[in-house]
Design an enzyme around this catalytic site. Structure first.
Site, PDB file in Angstrom:
ATOM      1  N   HIS A 249       0.823  -1.214   0.000  1.00 44.65           N
ATOM      2  CA  HIS A 249       0.000   0.000   0.000  1.00 44.65           C
ATOM      3  C   HIS A 249       0.857   1.265   0.000  1.00 44.65           C
ATOM      4  O   HIS A 249       0.442   2.284  -0.571  1.00 44.65           O
ATOM      5  CB  HIS A 249      -0.964  -0.032   1.189  1.00 44.65           C
ATOM      6  CG  HIS A 249      -1.977  -1.127   1.064  1.00 44.65           C
ATOM      7  ND1 HIS A 249      -2.567  -1.746   2.134  1.00 44.65           N
ATOM      8  CD2 HIS A 249      -2.510  -1.732  -0.050  1.00 44.65           C
ATOM      9  CE1 HIS A 249      -3.410  -2.679   1.707  1.00 44.65           C
ATOM     10  NE2 HIS A 249      -3.394  -2.687   0.390  1.00 44.65           N
TER      11      HIS A 249
ATOM     12  N   HIS B 292      -7.849  -7.817  -8.068  1.00 45.67           N
ATOM     13  CA  HIS B 292      -8.127  -8.651  -6.893  1.00 45.67           C
ATOM     14  C   HIS B 292      -8.358  -7.692  -5.721  1.00 45.67           C
ATOM     15  O   HIS B 292      -7.452  -7.420  -4.936  1.00 45.67           O
ATOM     16  CB  HIS B 292      -6.957  -9.581  -6.592  1.00 45.67           C
ATOM     17  CG  HIS B 292      -6.666 -10.583  -7.665  1.00 45.67           C
ATOM     18  ND1 HIS B 292      -6.115 -10.239  -8.885  1.00 45.67           N
ATOM     19  CD2 HIS B 292      -6.864 -11.924  -7.710  1.00 45.67           C
ATOM     20  CE1 HIS B 292      -5.979 -11.328  -9.627  1.00 45.67           C
ATOM     21  NE2 HIS B 292      -6.429 -12.369  -8.942  1.00 45.67           N
TER      22      HIS B 292
ATOM     23  N   SER C 132      -6.767  -1.933  -0.615  1.00 40.88           N
ATOM     24  CA  SER C 132      -6.305  -1.158  -1.772  1.00 40.88           C
ATOM     25  C   SER C 132      -7.421  -0.330  -2.429  1.00 40.88           C
ATOM     26  O   SER C 132      -7.169   0.819  -2.817  1.00 40.88           O
ATOM     27  CB  SER C 132      -5.621  -2.077  -2.801  1.00 40.88           C
ATOM     28  OG  SER C 132      -6.422  -3.189  -3.128  1.00 40.88           O
TER      29      SER C 132
ATOM     30  N   GLU D 231     -13.559  -8.586  -7.859  1.00 36.89           N
ATOM     31  CA  GLU D 231     -13.390  -9.518  -6.732  1.00 36.89           C
ATOM     32  C   GLU D 231     -14.252 -10.734  -7.040  1.00 36.89           C
ATOM     33  O   GLU D 231     -15.429 -10.597  -7.345  1.00 36.89           O
ATOM     34  CB  GLU D 231     -13.804  -8.830  -5.430  1.00 36.89           C
ATOM     35  CG  GLU D 231     -13.948  -9.742  -4.239  1.00 36.89           C
ATOM     36  CD  GLU D 231     -12.713 -10.580  -3.917  1.00 36.89           C
ATOM     37  OE1 GLU D 231     -11.599 -10.048  -3.865  1.00 36.89           O
ATOM     38  OE2 GLU D 231     -12.881 -11.805  -3.731  1.00 36.89           O
TER      39      GLU D 231
ATOM     40  N   ASP E 129     -13.891 -12.688 -12.294  1.00 38.17           N
ATOM     41  CA  ASP E 129     -12.471 -12.991 -12.366  1.00 38.17           C
ATOM     42  C   ASP E 129     -11.710 -11.755 -12.870  1.00 38.17           C
ATOM     43  O   ASP E 129     -12.025 -11.222 -13.938  1.00 38.17           O
ATOM     44  CB  ASP E 129     -12.270 -14.178 -13.304  1.00 38.17           C
ATOM     45  CG  ASP E 129     -10.806 -14.431 -13.581  1.00 38.17           C
ATOM     46  OD1 ASP E 129     -10.066 -14.677 -12.623  1.00 38.17           O
ATOM     47  OD2 ASP E 129     -10.401 -14.354 -14.750  1.00 38.17           O
ATOM     48  N   GLY E 130     -10.728 -11.334 -12.104  1.00 37.86           N
ATOM     49  CA  GLY E 130     -10.013 -10.099 -12.432  1.00 37.86           C
ATOM     50  C   GLY E 130      -9.206 -10.201 -13.710  1.00 37.86           C
ATOM     51  O   GLY E 130      -9.056  -9.208 -14.432  1.00 37.86           O
TER      52      GLY E 130
ATOM     53  N   ASP F 290      -3.064  -8.315  -7.483  1.00 37.91           N
ATOM     54  CA  ASP F 290      -2.692  -8.719  -6.116  1.00 37.91           C
ATOM     55  C   ASP F 290      -3.393 -10.033  -5.759  1.00 37.91           C
ATOM     56  O   ASP F 290      -4.271 -10.063  -4.901  1.00 37.91           O
ATOM     57  CB  ASP F 290      -3.107  -7.573  -5.164  1.00 37.91           C
ATOM     58  CG  ASP F 290      -2.743  -7.869  -3.717  1.00 37.91           C
ATOM     59  OD1 ASP F 290      -1.808  -8.650  -3.472  1.00 37.91           O
ATOM     60  OD2 ASP F 290      -3.409  -7.295  -2.832  1.00 37.91           O
TER      61      ASP F 290
HETATM   62  C1  LIG Z   1      -4.678 -10.509  -1.480  1.00 38.48           C
HETATM   63  S1  LIG Z   1      -6.381 -10.279  -1.569  1.00 38.48           S
HETATM   64  C2  LIG Z   1      -6.523  -8.663  -2.240  1.00 38.48           C
HETATM   65  C3  LIG Z   1      -6.211  -7.570  -1.276  1.00 38.48           C
HETATM   66  C4  LIG Z   1      -6.429  -6.180  -1.805  1.00 38.48           C
HETATM   67  N1  LIG Z   1      -5.822  -5.996  -3.118  1.00 38.48           N
HETATM   68  C5  LIG Z   1      -5.843  -5.166  -0.856  1.00 38.48           C
HETATM   69  O1  LIG Z   1      -4.658  -4.815  -0.989  1.00 38.48           O
HETATM   70  O2  LIG Z   1      -6.551  -4.695   0.027  1.00 38.48           O
HETATM   71  C6  LIG Z   1      -6.826 -11.271  -2.938  1.00 38.48           C
HETATM   72  C7  LIG Z   1      -8.298 -11.268  -3.247  1.00 38.48           C
HETATM   73  O3  LIG Z   1      -8.471 -11.809  -4.549  1.00 38.48           O
HETATM   74  C8  LIG Z   1      -9.678 -12.552  -4.598  1.00 38.48           C
HETATM   75  N2  LIG Z   1      -9.542 -13.410  -5.777  1.00 38.48           N
HETATM   76  C9  LIG Z   1      -8.971 -14.630  -5.884  1.00 38.48           C
HETATM   77  N3  LIG Z   1      -8.938 -15.016  -7.177  1.00 38.48           N
HETATM   78  C10 LIG Z   1      -9.509 -14.015  -7.898  1.00 38.48           C
HETATM   79  C11 LIG Z   1      -9.733 -13.797  -9.276  1.00 38.48           C
HETATM   80  N4  LIG Z   1      -9.362 -14.714 -10.190  1.00 38.48           N
HETATM   81  N5  LIG Z   1     -10.324 -12.652  -9.666  1.00 38.48           N
HETATM   82  C12 LIG Z   1     -10.703 -11.723  -8.765  1.00 38.48           C
HETATM   83  N6  LIG Z   1     -10.502 -11.864  -7.443  1.00 38.48           N
HETATM   84  C13 LIG Z   1      -9.904 -12.983  -7.008  1.00 38.48           C
HETATM   85  C14 LIG Z   1      -9.730 -13.226  -3.260  1.00 38.48           C
HETATM   86  O4  LIG Z   1     -11.067 -13.570  -2.955  1.00 38.48           O
HETATM   87  C15 LIG Z   1      -9.163 -12.149  -2.345  1.00 38.48           C
HETATM   88  O5  LIG Z   1     -10.203 -11.382  -1.798  1.00 38.48           O
END
Ligand SMILES: C[S@@+](CC[C@H](N)C(=O)[O-])C[C@H]1O[C@@H](n2cnc3c(N)ncnc32)[C@H](O)[C@@H]1O
Length: 297
Positions: free
Chosen positions: A35, A58, A116, A134, A159-160, A180
């Protein structure tokens, strides 16, 4: 054995974690690192007047209560933001980041840690836009609730990586993509990032892309670094922080951020930021940081 990015119970060993929940890890040293760099990137991009798009592949839920059971169970935040929030003095390079966390805790007591999407929403301007993806429906629903009054923010339960492919380039033609992932299955995540960035480069070669990754051992990262040393972006910078020596493959020893197309002078800002992060977050005499160009400059 599949490994998760940070274990649910402790960061001293890895455990299988299906359905990764960021609440267990919010505010830990890896979040502080990620961050603080995110804010440097956004500040550099908002130095120009033209609107921009922030794209979080993500995003997770966007805000965490540190006194709730998940964060309390691991206590990881104590070795992250917990070391900085009430420190008697804050080194200059960390002041921007620490002020952003204080802004989310206006009574001066550390209870909330912003994710984030919230940090980005607070750093961006009225004419900027946020695309937030997400995949877990309840996390996405929480994020949607958090930002329901912010017309700049668009939350997608999807899916991101697929969203990147579908939604790039943004209409603003300027901006930052943060990737992320949870790194539950590490090799797959690195491969997915390489594939996603190849497609993203084809659609939007001038975008700024920041990819967070875990470090267990540098040896296992070499193929990922080699990949981006060969392209497709002309400029790729890597910032890394180790809080432990990288000699145990079973522990999260540190983390890194790969930045493709870093904004002007971000390398200078990170050269000041990384030693301050190392000093604040060190957990072993072997702690280290490094900043280097994989390609360009
Ligand atoms: C490490 S966390 C993200 C933290 C966030 N970026 C932050 O810094 O506050 C990863 C997130 O990605 C989500 N996730 C996992 N696979 C994903 C995908 N293919 N597409 C979108 N989100 C996904 C998970 O559910 C989780 O909430």
């Amino acid at each position: 054995m599949p490994v998760c990015r940070v274990p649910i119970l402790t960061d001293s060993r890895f455990a299988v974690a299906m359905n990764y929940r960021h609440a267990f890890h919010a505010g830990n040293f890896a979040d502080v690192f990620k961050h603080a760099i995110l804010l440097e990137l956004l500040d550099a991009l908002t130095a120009k007047a033209k609107p921009l798009c922030y794209f979080d592949t993500h995003a997770a839920r966007g805000r965490y209560a540190l006194d709730e059971v998940e964060a309390g169970r691991t206590g990881e935040w104590r070795e992250g933001i917990g070391r900085l929030f009430n420190a008697p003095s804050t080194p200059a390079p960390l002041q921007r980041y620490v002020a952003a966390i204080h802004a989310c805790n206006p009574d001066g007591s550390l209870r909330t840690y912003p994710g984030s999407p919230l940090l980005a929403a607070n750093a961006l301007r009225a004419n900027d836009r946020l695309i937030l993806c997400e995949s877990q429906p309840d996390e996405a629903a929480a994020l949607r609730r958090l930002l329901r009054n912010d017309s700049r923010a668009h939350v997608h339960t999807r899916d991101g990586y697929a969203a990147l492919h579908a939604l790039l380039p943004p209409t603003e033609h300027r901006g930052l993509v943060l990737i992320d992932p949870p790194f539950e299955t590490q090799d797959n995540d690195f491969a997915a990032i390489e594939a996603a960035l190849a497609q993203a480069h084809a659609r939007w070669p001038s975008g700024v892309y920041a990819v967070w990754y875990p470090i267990k051992s540098h040896r296992t990262l070499a193929p990922f670094h080699r990949h981006f040393a060969q392209g497709p972006f002309d400029r790729a910078l890597v910032a890394e922080l180790l809080v432990y020596p990288d000699d145990s493959p079973l522990r999260l020893n540190g983390c890194g951020m790969l930045i493709a197309n870093p904004p002007w002078k971000v390398d200078v800002a990170l050269a000041n930021l990384l030693p301050a992060l190392q000093q604040a977050l060190v957990r072993s005499p072997a702690a280290a940081q490094r900043l280097h160009w994989l390609r360009g400059d």
